[in-house]
Write a protein that holds these residues in place. Structure first.
Motif, PDB file in Angstrom:
ATOM      1  N   VAL A 462       0.808  -0.707   0.412  1.00 42.92           N
ATOM      2  CA  VAL A 462       0.099   0.080   0.102  1.00 42.92           C
ATOM      3  C   VAL A 462       0.785   1.180  -0.505  1.00 42.92           C
ATOM      4  N   ASP A 463       0.681   1.825  -0.644  1.00 43.86           N
ATOM      5  CA  ASP A 463       1.056   3.818  -0.514  1.00 43.86           C
ATOM      6  C   ASP A 463      -0.009   4.180  -0.558  1.00 43.86           C
ATOM      7  N   ALA A 464       0.583   4.538   0.935  1.00 49.23           N
ATOM      8  CA  ALA A 464      -0.366   5.486   1.988  1.00 49.23           C
ATOM      9  C   ALA A 464       0.108   7.938   1.568  1.00 49.23           C
ATOM     10  N   PHE A 465      -0.939   7.890   1.479  1.00 52.32           N
ATOM     11  CA  PHE A 465      -0.555   9.914   1.234  1.00 52.32           C
ATOM     12  C   PHE A 465      -2.022  10.499   2.113  1.00 52.32           C
ATOM     13  N   VAL A 466      -1.041  10.525   3.559  1.00 55.32           N
ATOM     14  CA  VAL A 466      -2.428  10.964   4.463  1.00 55.32           C
ATOM     15  C   VAL A 466      -1.871  12.583   4.806  1.00 55.32           C
ATOM     16  N   LEU A 467      -3.085  13.508   4.257  1.00 53.48           N
ATOM     17  CA  LEU A 467      -2.601  14.551   4.719  1.00 53.48           C
ATOM     18  C   LEU A 467      -3.447  15.191   5.930  1.00 53.48           C
ATOM     19  N   GLN A 468      -2.927  16.020   6.863  1.00 52.52           N
ATOM     20  CA  GLN A 468      -3.050  16.351   8.150  1.00 52.52           C
ATOM     21  C   GLN A 468      -2.643  18.212   7.913  1.00 52.52           C
ATOM     22  N   SER A 469      -3.279  18.613   8.760  1.00 55.35           N
ATOM     23  CA  SER A 469      -2.676  20.163   9.005  1.00 55.35           C
ATOM     24  C   SER A 469      -1.611  20.368   9.333  1.00 55.35           C
ATOM     25  N   ASP A 470      -1.169  21.618   9.437  1.00 52.31           N
ATOM     26  CA  ASP A 470       0.868  21.238  10.145  1.00 52.31           C
ATOM     27  C   ASP A 470      -0.001  21.738  11.528  1.00 52.31           C
ATOM     28  N   ARG A 471      -0.778  21.664  11.699  1.00 51.79           N
ATOM     29  CA  ARG A 471      -1.551  21.741  13.792  1.00 51.79           C
ATOM     30  C   ARG A 471      -2.105  20.388  13.886  1.00 51.79           C
ATOM     31  N   GLN A 472      -1.762  20.469  15.669  1.00 47.16           N
ATOM     32  CA  GLN A 472      -2.794  19.291  15.693  1.00 47.16           C
ATOM     33  C   GLN A 472      -4.139  19.692  15.738  1.00 47.16           C
ATOM     34  N   GLY A 473      -4.685  18.586  15.678  1.00 47.75           N
ATOM     35  CA  GLY A 473      -6.619  19.110  16.900  1.00 47.75           C
ATOM     36  C   GLY A 473      -7.510  19.552  15.762  1.00 47.75           C
ATOM     37  N   GLU A 474      -8.088  20.331  16.859  1.00 49.38           N
ATOM     38  CA  GLU A 474      -9.390  21.485  15.617  1.00 49.38           C
ATOM     39  C   GLU A 474      -8.237  23.082  15.724  1.00 49.38           C
ATOM     40  N   GLU A 475      -7.896  22.794  15.757  1.00 45.24           N
ATOM     41  CA  GLU A 475      -7.053  24.444  15.780  1.00 45.24           C
ATOM     42  C   GLU A 475      -6.192  23.984  15.004  1.00 45.24           C
TER      43      GLU A 475
END
Length: 532
Positions: A462-475
């Motif tokens: 599997v090739d995983a491409f996971v996108l997240q904000s540069d800051r954690q959580g709701e902030e």
């Protein structure tokens, strides 16, 4: 047809052994069961499914069109090819072609894509001036007072050069508010524009009018659907008389989304104009940009409104013109120019990826994102010409997701599963070998989710491409920056995009979908019969 269950489990993330971790979280957790079928393609969308727009407001002061000669914008746009580039919007119906030969660009030169780039100092000045121009445009928008704008060959030359150099197919929106005494469309100005474009051998497609259901509100002119269809038939006749444009695409009527289940303007248009257009276009936005909230962008019920509106349009078109292709000719998160601080941030990606996945599954063939660059808060490239989170999401979609839609269905009644939304396509064959599949995933919850891979594809890496904000959580939801597999995404320099590579994971691994994340999981060795 065999449906294979895929199990997702909500859990809290821990860092001890993977197999023990997965087993632990299955105990006492409520699974979300999905069925997937890899044996047949449900439907195919256009290879240019994800397309983009440039709002006609950019030409309200024609010098700002010169931003399209920015090398940085061209590099960023080329990464979105293949795609349509639609030039239109509210102000297209206030634009009049006024030839000024002295402004014509020399786009015949072999080096036209590299030899006419905007000097850095001119680019910096235009970016600075654009900030003030946006305030002017915003004032007009709020007051609904639009003035007639004259544009010259310069706008047309710049658009054609930009789309050609970027590998996009240009669709030019014509002014439909130029009317005769009997309220039919006055085609004389369009004929002048077509004559010029033909003299330059510009291959392009056409639209006529933008959101005709709001003509009366913005210009005091009422045009019913049947007359609009006749106007399109008139334009098709003009195109058929041209050697260059007799086979050109014509799309419309670009109606706003159905309100209160009313589709009468679209119905009238289809009665008289269905045969004139190659695809029926409509516009969709989820919320009003002036009074929406962060919660709306994460609300599954808000996302589900797309299905309701899409099915209304599809049914209307099917009744009047069976087999006619249906496009979202303009779309984003919030109307009214977008929601400031939301439509241009990480959280907007949930609406965007869901629209791509759900729209393809429901029956739309093309989705045009408002806007690539220009007025508003829903752009992909900001005022400093830097890519925003939805830009990176769009590029990954282009690279990873193919046009073939596969079946995937939720079979659990567990309510929280509404916050985990998944769509399955064949993987893009330009990036992966035949048989690979791409799972588009989104987690609207703050809690992580584990995906247990079914036996049918458990032997695949599997090739995983996971996108997240540069800051954690709701902030971090209102951040204008995004991380891919933990690495901040930004251009290497004005000419170079980052590698955007996935994280290779071994077979049978339980896949994690973190809280407030978007992801593409490509099953490289799935050997899906539908994708071979």
């Amino acid at each position: 047809m065999k449906l294979v269950p895929l199990v997702l489990t909500f859990c809290f993330y821990r860092t001890d052994g993977a197999q023990n971790r997965a087993d632990r979280y299955h105990n006492g957790s409520s699974p979300v069961l999905l069925d997937l079928d890899l044996s047949a393609v449900v439907r195919r969308v256009d290879p240019r499914f994800l397309s983009v727009t440039i709002d006609a407001s950019l030409a309200a002061d024609e010098r700002f069109m010169l931003l399209l000669r920015s090398q940085k914008i061209q590099i960023l746009t080329k990464a979105l090819s293949p795609a349509f580039l639609r030039f239109g919007g509210t102000r297209q119906d206030f634009m009049v072609f006024s030839p000024q030969k002295s402004q014509q660009l020399d786009t015949d030169a072999d080096e036209s894509c590299n030899g006419t780039l905007l000097p850095w100092w001119a680019e910096e000045q235009l970016k600075e001036d654009w900030t003030q121009q946006q305030l002017i445009l915003r004032g007009e928008e709020l007051q609904r007072k639009y003035h007639r704008v004259q544009f010259s060959e310069l706008t047309v030359d710049l658009l054609h050069s930009f789309s050609s150099c970027s590998g996009l197919d240009l669709i030019f929106g014509l002014n439909a508010l130029l009317r005769t005494a009997d309220n039919s469309w006055n085609s004389s100005n369009a004929r002048s524009l077509l004559k010029y474009c033909e003299s330059r051998q510009y291959r392009m497609s056409w639209e006529l009018g933008n959101e005709p259901n709001s003509f009366e509100k913005k210009a005091g002119i009422r045009v019913d659907g049947y007359q609009l269809g006749r106007d399109f038939t008139h334009l098709r006749k003009i195109l058929s008389e041209s050697k260059l444009y007799r086979e050109a695409g014509l799309y419309g009527p670009d109606v706003g989304q159905p309100r209160d289940h009313r589709t009468d303007l679209l119905e009238g248009f289809l009665q008289s104009g269905a045969e004139a257009v190659d695809a029926c276009t409509w516009h969709h936005y989820y919320v009003n940009g002036r009074d929406t909230s962060l919660e709306d962008f994460l609300d599954p019920e808000v996302l589900d409104t797309l299905a309701l509106k899409t099915n209304e349009v599809l049914e209307t078109v099917k009744q009047a013109s069976p087999g006619k292709s249906v496009w979202l000719g303009e779309t984003s998160s919030a109307y009214g120019g977008g929601a400031l601080g939301l439509s241009d941030t990480f959280v907007a990606g949930f609406m965007w990826i869901d629209k791509l996945g759900l729209g393809a599954r429901l029956g739309l063939d093309v989705v045009m994102r408002q806007v690539l660059v220009g007025f508003g808060s829903y752009h992909l490239i900001d005022k400093d010409l830097n890519p925003l989170p939805d830009y990176w999401l769009s590029v990954l979609y282009k690279r990873l997701v193919g046009p073939e839609v596969l079946k995937i269905q939720v079979t659990s009644n567990f309510g929280r599963s509404k916050r985990v939304r998944l769509y399955l396509h064949c993987a893009n064959k330009n990036s992966y070998r035949s048989g690979a599949v791409a799972l588009m995933s989104m987690n609207l919850s703050k809690k992580p989710v584990w995906i247990s891979v079914p036996a049918l594809i458990s032997s695949s890496t599997v090739d995983a491409f996971v996108l997240q904000s540069d800051r954690q959580g709701e902030e971090g939801l209102d951040s204008r920056s995004v991380k891919l597999n933990g690495e901040l995404l930004k251009m290497v320099d004005d000419k170079t995009l980052p590698s955007l590579s996935g994280e290779r994971q071994p077979p049978a691994q339980h896949l994690q979908l973190p809280g407030y994340s978007l992801a593409f999981f490509v099953f490289v060795d799935a050997k899906a019969p539908a994708c071979r």
